[in-house]
Design a protein around this motif. Structure first.
Motif, PDB file in Angstrom:
ATOM      1  N   ILE A 230       0.767  -1.231  -0.010  1.00  0.00           N
ATOM      2  CA  ILE A 230       0.030   0.044  -0.056  1.00  0.00           C
ATOM      3  C   ILE A 230       0.873   1.192  -0.058  1.00  0.00           C
ATOM      4  CG2 ILE A 230      -1.593   1.485   1.522  1.00  0.00           C
ATOM      5  CD1 ILE A 230      -2.802  -1.352   2.415  1.00  0.00           C
ATOM      6  N   LEU A 231       1.898   1.210   0.807  1.00  0.00           N
ATOM      7  CA  LEU A 231       2.948   2.630   1.074  1.00  0.00           C
ATOM      8  C   LEU A 231       3.532   2.794  -0.214  1.00  0.00           C
ATOM      9  CD1 LEU A 231       4.377   1.702   4.739  1.00  0.00           C
ATOM     10  CD2 LEU A 231       2.440   3.549   3.800  1.00  0.00           C
ATOM     11  N   MET A 232       3.695   1.651  -1.217  1.00  0.00           N
ATOM     12  CA  MET A 232       4.460   2.266  -2.217  1.00  0.00           C
ATOM     13  C   MET A 232       3.792   3.069  -3.220  1.00  0.00           C
ATOM     14  SD  MET A 232       3.599  -0.001  -4.993  1.00  0.00           S
ATOM     15  CE  MET A 232       2.681  -1.065  -5.541  1.00  0.00           C
ATOM     16  N   PHE A 233       2.503   3.052  -3.221  1.00  0.00           N
ATOM     17  CA  PHE A 233       1.895   4.338  -3.947  1.00  0.00           C
ATOM     18  C   PHE A 233       2.028   5.476  -3.820  1.00  0.00           C
ATOM     19  CE2 PHE A 233      -0.587   0.200  -4.614  1.00  0.00           C
ATOM     20  CZ  PHE A 233      -0.980   0.270  -6.104  1.00  0.00           C
ATOM     21  N   HIS A 234       2.550   5.948  -2.525  1.00  0.00           N
ATOM     22  CA  HIS A 234       2.761   7.150  -2.132  1.00  0.00           C
ATOM     23  C   HIS A 234       3.947   7.586  -3.111  1.00  0.00           C
ATOM     24  CE1 HIS A 234       0.572   8.368   1.323  1.00  0.00           C
ATOM     25  NE2 HIS A 234       0.575   7.261   1.705  1.00  0.00           N
ATOM     26  N   GLY A 235       4.125   8.983  -3.510  1.00  0.00           N
ATOM     27  CA  GLY A 235       5.148   9.619  -4.265  1.00  0.00           C
ATOM     28  C   GLY A 235       5.737   8.878  -5.608  1.00  0.00           C
ATOM     29  N   ASP A 255       3.382   8.129   6.847  1.00  0.00           N
ATOM     30  CA  ASP A 255       3.544   7.977   8.407  1.00  0.00           C
ATOM     31  C   ASP A 255       1.989   7.752   8.985  1.00  0.00           C
ATOM     32  OD1 ASP A 255       6.260   8.406   8.273  1.00  0.00           O
ATOM     33  OD2 ASP A 255       6.354  10.462   8.967  1.00  0.00           O
ATOM     34  N   ARG A 256       0.919   8.547   8.667  1.00  0.00           N
ATOM     35  CA  ARG A 256      -0.226   8.189   9.208  1.00  0.00           C
ATOM     36  C   ARG A 256      -0.604   6.735   9.129  1.00  0.00           C
ATOM     37  NH1 ARG A 256      -5.277  11.364   9.577  1.00  0.00           N
ATOM     38  NH2 ARG A 256      -6.656   9.762  10.915  1.00  0.00           N
ATOM     39  N   MET A 257      -0.331   6.254   7.720  1.00  0.00           N
ATOM     40  CA  MET A 257      -0.755   4.861   7.183  1.00  0.00           C
ATOM     41  C   MET A 257      -0.206   4.047   8.309  1.00  0.00           C
ATOM     42  SD  MET A 257      -1.229   4.834   3.288  1.00  0.00           S
ATOM     43  CE  MET A 257      -2.894   5.493   2.559  1.00  0.00           C
ATOM     44  N   VAL A 258       1.291   4.267   8.390  1.00  0.00           N
ATOM     45  CA  VAL A 258       1.910   3.111   9.354  1.00  0.00           C
ATOM     46  C   VAL A 258       1.288   3.293  10.929  1.00  0.00           C
ATOM     47  CG1 VAL A 258       4.210   2.968  10.422  1.00  0.00           C
ATOM     48  CG2 VAL A 258       4.131   3.347   7.866  1.00  0.00           C
ATOM     49  N   ALA A 259       1.048   4.510  11.305  1.00  0.00           N
ATOM     50  CA  ALA A 259       0.628   4.661  12.644  1.00  0.00           C
ATOM     51  C   ALA A 259      -0.830   4.183  12.732  1.00  0.00           C
ATOM     52  CB  ALA A 259       0.532   6.198  13.198  1.00  0.00           C
ATOM     53  N   GLU A 260      -1.558   4.178  11.715  1.00  0.00           N
ATOM     54  CA  GLU A 260      -2.949   3.717  11.949  1.00  0.00           C
ATOM     55  C   GLU A 260      -3.109   2.230  11.825  1.00  0.00           C
ATOM     56  OE1 GLU A 260      -5.686   5.307  12.214  1.00  0.00           O
ATOM     57  OE2 GLU A 260      -5.487   7.285  12.033  1.00  0.00           O
ATOM     58  N   TRP A 261      -2.028   1.456  10.947  1.00  0.00           N
ATOM     59  CA  TRP A 261      -2.060   0.081  10.854  1.00  0.00           C
ATOM     60  C   TRP A 261      -1.597  -0.404  12.233  1.00  0.00           C
ATOM     61  CZ3 TRP A 261       2.250  -3.283  11.200  1.00  0.00           C
ATOM     62  CH2 TRP A 261       2.038  -4.550  10.921  1.00  0.00           C
ATOM     63  N   GLU A 262      -0.447   0.222  12.838  1.00  0.00           N
ATOM     64  CA  GLU A 262      -0.015  -0.098  14.016  1.00  0.00           C
ATOM     65  C   GLU A 262      -1.180  -0.148  15.267  1.00  0.00           C
ATOM     66  OE1 GLU A 262       4.860   0.773  13.947  1.00  0.00           O
ATOM     67  OE2 GLU A 262       3.285   2.342  14.779  1.00  0.00           O
ATOM     68  N   GLN A 263      -1.923   0.723  15.226  1.00  0.00           N
ATOM     69  CA  GLN A 263      -2.905   0.746  16.154  1.00  0.00           C
ATOM     70  C   GLN A 263      -4.004  -0.292  15.983  1.00  0.00           C
ATOM     71  OE1 GLN A 263      -4.985   4.449  16.075  1.00  0.00           O
ATOM     72  NE2 GLN A 263      -6.151   4.178  18.117  1.00  0.00           N
ATOM     73  N   ARG A 264      -4.298  -0.405  14.893  1.00  0.00           N
ATOM     74  CA  ARG A 264      -5.382  -1.479  14.614  1.00  0.00           C
ATOM     75  C   ARG A 264      -4.857  -2.995  14.830  1.00  0.00           C
ATOM     76  NH1 ARG A 264      -6.669   3.032  11.901  1.00  0.00           N
ATOM     77  NH2 ARG A 264      -8.857   3.275  11.214  1.00  0.00           N
ATOM     78  N   THR A 265      -3.759  -2.992  14.431  1.00  0.00           N
ATOM     79  CA  THR A 265      -3.075  -4.626  14.619  1.00  0.00           C
ATOM     80  C   THR A 265      -2.444  -4.930  15.741  1.00  0.00           C
ATOM     81  OG1 THR A 265      -0.902  -3.966  13.433  1.00  0.00           O
ATOM     82  CG2 THR A 265      -2.832  -4.579  11.981  1.00  0.00           C
ATOM     83  N   GLY A 266      -2.022  -3.815  16.643  1.00  0.00           N
ATOM     84  CA  GLY A 266      -1.265  -4.112  17.777  1.00  0.00           C
ATOM     85  C   GLY A 266       0.124  -4.557  17.354  1.00  0.00           C
TER      86      GLY A 266
END
Length: 325
Positions: A230-235, A255-266
């Motif tokens: 998913i992240l590779m679509f940035h930039g 960075d927001r995507m990484v943080a949101e994924w971490e929060q949701r998955t633990g």
């Protein structure tokens, strides 16, 4: 598209116990990947392997049906109702399965009007629902999925093999060889992984996520494979046209995507850039296959001639990202 939709309709009328309701079969997407048809009269979706040579064989319709049924039954991922599976090629010429039709539209190359009209809160809502779905898969009990999957090392080796067999650009081979020599770290136990969780595989009904599609590469593996993809679509800039929405002011940053994924998955994301590089190398390998099949005359579809034109810019971006990682 090599299949005769009239014959498909006739086969379904004879095979289904509700077949008298079939009024026709309409192509939704067909060519060199899994083919999708609307069964008119029943408002159901028919899914079949490619009618001609495919990009990434084999196409295991049984496993796809098993995976999608498991996700539908045991997770909060928006899924279509899963219906019959047929393994008898005498019915339609190949194994197939049926799903209930779901309302919605996908976007990948251009932002739809409803999102363009709401580029802040609408884009935020799109990302939120998208990541809710991906995280719901990554937190699903893998024991409820059909078995099968590759480790990160095996995943890298697989795409390296694909790239070599497609006589891919040397730069792509080098990036995959470097990853193969030093695979990225993992975040813990393996989970269900989609394999192609781009926003273009989501369907939306007026801003509501209705279904996540295209499960042919799903497996049990490291969930960072999906996040990096998913992240590779940035930039990507001009190297890609399949990133509509990423420039909207409300779209989530890297960075927001990484943080949101971490929060949701633990889980704690690791080697994030290297997983993004692997995701882009995977797409580069797939594009290389299409270009190779066209170049060698095995596929005549002119769409695949365009694959070769895209590759230099795409692999150039891949190289730059690999050096930064």
């Amino acid at each position: 598209m090599a299949r005769d939709t009239r014959q498909l309709a006739e086969g379904l009328r004879s095979w289904l116990d509700r077949g008298e309701g079939v009024t026709g079969v309409k192509v939704l997407s067909a060519g060199h990947s899994n083919e999708t048809y609307l069964v008119e009269g029943l408002n159901e979706i028919l899914r079949m392997p490619p009618s001609e040579e495919g990009l990434l064989p084999p196409y295991d319709m049984v496993r796809q049906h098993q995976v999608m049924s498991a996700v539908e039954q045991h997770s909060a991922v928006p899924m279509p109702p899963m219906l019959e599976l047929c393994t008898d090629p005498a019915v339609l010429g190949d194994p197939f399965f049926l799903m209930g039709a779901v309302q919605g539209e996908a976007f990948e190359y251009a932002v739809p009007e409803w999102l363009a009209a709401d580029p802040v809160e609408g884009a935020d809502a799109v990302c939120r629902q998208w990541f809710d779905a991906v995280a719901a898969l990554h937190t699903m009990d893998p024991a409820l999925m059909p078995p099968g999957g590759r480790s990160v090392s095996e995943e890298i080796a697989y795409w390296l093999k694909v790239a070599r067999e497609a006589e891919a650009m040397p730069a792509l081979i080098r990036v995959l060889e470097d990853l193969d020599a030093s695979p990225p770290r993992t975040t813990g136990a393996a989970t269900p992984v989609h394999g192609d969780p781009k926003h273009g595989n989501c369907m939306w009904d007026k801003g509501r996520l209705t279904v996540l599609l295209d499960w042919e590469m799903a497996q049990i593996s490291e969930p960072m494979l999906d996040l990096g993809y998913i992240l590779m679509f940035h930039g990507q800039g001009e190297a890609s046209l399949a990133d509509a929405g990423f420039d909207l002011p409300g779209w989530w940053s890297w960075d927001r995507m990484v943080a949101e994924w971490e929060q949701r998955t633990g889980r704690t994301a690791v080697d994030v850039m290297r997983y993004a590089v692997l995701g882009q190398a995977k797409v580069s390998a797939i594009i290389s296959v299409g270009a190779h099949l066209f170049r060698t005359g095995r596929i005549k579809d002119p769409r695949f001639e365009g694959f070769a034109m895209v590759l230099p810019a795409y692999v150039g971006l891949l190289e730059n990202r690999a050096m930064a990682a």
